[in-house]
Design an enzyme around this catalytic site. Structure first.
Site, PDB file in Angstrom:
ATOM      1  N   THR A  12       0.474   9.968   9.930  1.00  0.00           N
ATOM      2  CA  THR A  12       1.885  10.087  10.382  1.00  0.00           C
ATOM      3  C   THR A  12       2.429   9.011  10.251  1.00  0.00           C
ATOM      4  OG1 THR A  12       1.095  11.806  11.784  1.00  0.00           O
ATOM      5  CG2 THR A  12       3.101  10.967  12.615  1.00  0.00           C
ATOM      6  N   ASP A 111       8.140  18.064   3.519  1.00  0.00           N
ATOM      7  CA  ASP A 111       8.092  16.679   2.966  1.00  0.00           C
ATOM      8  C   ASP A 111       8.819  16.629   1.671  1.00  0.00           C
ATOM      9  OD1 ASP A 111       5.933  18.121   2.147  1.00  0.00           O
ATOM     10  OD2 ASP A 111       4.686  16.528   1.811  1.00  0.00           O
ATOM     11  N   ARG A 112       8.565  17.527   0.718  1.00  0.00           N
ATOM     12  CA  ARG A 112       8.933  17.824  -0.516  1.00  0.00           C
ATOM     13  C   ARG A 112      10.582  17.930  -0.639  1.00  0.00           C
ATOM     14  NH1 ARG A 112       5.608  22.152  -3.477  1.00  0.00           N
ATOM     15  NH2 ARG A 112       6.807  21.245  -5.483  1.00  0.00           N
ATOM     16  N   THR A 186     -19.971  -0.373 -10.601  1.00  0.00           N
ATOM     17  CA  THR A 186     -19.560   0.891 -10.193  1.00  0.00           C
ATOM     18  C   THR A 186     -18.436   1.056  -9.375  1.00  0.00           C
ATOM     19  OG1 THR A 186     -22.009   1.742 -10.097  1.00  0.00           O
ATOM     20  CG2 THR A 186     -20.384   2.996  -8.810  1.00  0.00           C
TER      21      THR A 186
END
EC number: 2.7.1.33
Length: 271
Positions: A12, A111-112, A186
């Site tokens: 948040t 949000d978009r 790795t």
């Protein structure tokens, strides 16, 4: 002073914005972990501790949440702890000023919506907005300020963690740029896959949008990145032309100002 709250699935962002319209400026920003079962009292305690004396100078609040249970608690918090402060929550029925040209507008994340609103307001042109969060959202706003849709992919950390969780030979690694695209161990191999792989994914999606969507092939298209992990990928991206750390917060501000002005300064306060 406007209190802006951007609740996402994992974290948040809480921001304080001074001024309004072209004079608006984010003066403080904090990033905290999202707890899906947090209560209004816990939220108030956290936010009041962050903003301190500015709590007495709040003139408004705007919030969004991709976690429905938290949005409910944000509403309760504002009603109970800042009852005299007018507020807007981004939810169906709230005036955002951006038409949603999709099959089901109610499905589009808040949000978009505010990201595309902020991008169009800033650049006054068609835009492609990439938000690097727990998911990567690539959204498209037209030259008329219309939300046309977009694409959603898993975020870097989510994908890396999923790979580690599902393989006995892999482990959770820090997201950082490796020495080379060819990892020598790795950890570097996983970092290369995340950083360079997702840079290629984003460039590929942006390139496909510019090729396939009418009106998005020209130089007037603003390609804007935001989100916590954006700085990690920006050096590897060929398509992004702008980065705005505060894009979502400014989108929240714009929705607040639109609703305040539409109601002649009278927004919802606690009953």
């Amino acid at each position: 002073m406007l209190l802006a709250i951007d609740v996402r699935n994992t974290h948040t962002v809480v921001g304080l914005i001074s001024g309004s319209k072209e004079h608006a400026k984010v003066v403080q920003q904090w990033r905290i972990r999202t707890e899906s079962e947090i209560t209004a009292d816990e939220l108030a305690l956290t936010i009041d501790g962050l903003i301190g004396d500015d709590s007495e100078r709040l003139t408004g609040a705007a919030a969004l949440s991709t976690v429905p249970s938290v949005l409910h608690e944000v509403r309760l918090m504002l009603d109970q702890y800042w009852p005299s402060v007018p507020h807007v929550l981004i939810e169906p029925g709230v005036r955002t000023g951006i038409p949603l040209l999709v099959d089901n507008p109610k499905e589009v994340g808040a949000d978009r919506i505010v990201n595309c609103l902020a991008a169009f307001h800033r650049f006054q042109s068609p835009a492609i907005v990439i938000d690097f969060g727990s998911s990567i959202c690539v959204d498209v706003v037209s030259a008329k300020g219309e939300f046309l849709g977009g694409a959603i992919a898993p975020g870097l950390q989510v994908s890396s963690d999923a790979a580690a969780a599902r393989s006995a030979a892999l482990r959770r690694v820090e997201l950082a740029r490796p020495r080379s695209v060819i990892g020598k161990n790795t950890v570097e191999c996983m970092q290369a896959g995340a950083v360079f792989g997702f840079a290629g994914l984003v460039d590929g999606l942006v390139g496909r949008i510019r090729e396939d969507v009418p009106g998005f092939g020209g130089d007037d298209v603003a390609i804007v990145a935001t989100g916590h992990t954006a700085p990690l990928l920006l050096p590897e991206l060929d398509t992004v032309s702008h980065y705005d750390q505060h894009l979502t917060l400014h989108g929240l501000r714009l929705v607040f100002e639109r609703n305040r002005d539409a109601q002649r300064g009278r927004l919802k306060t606690a009953r």
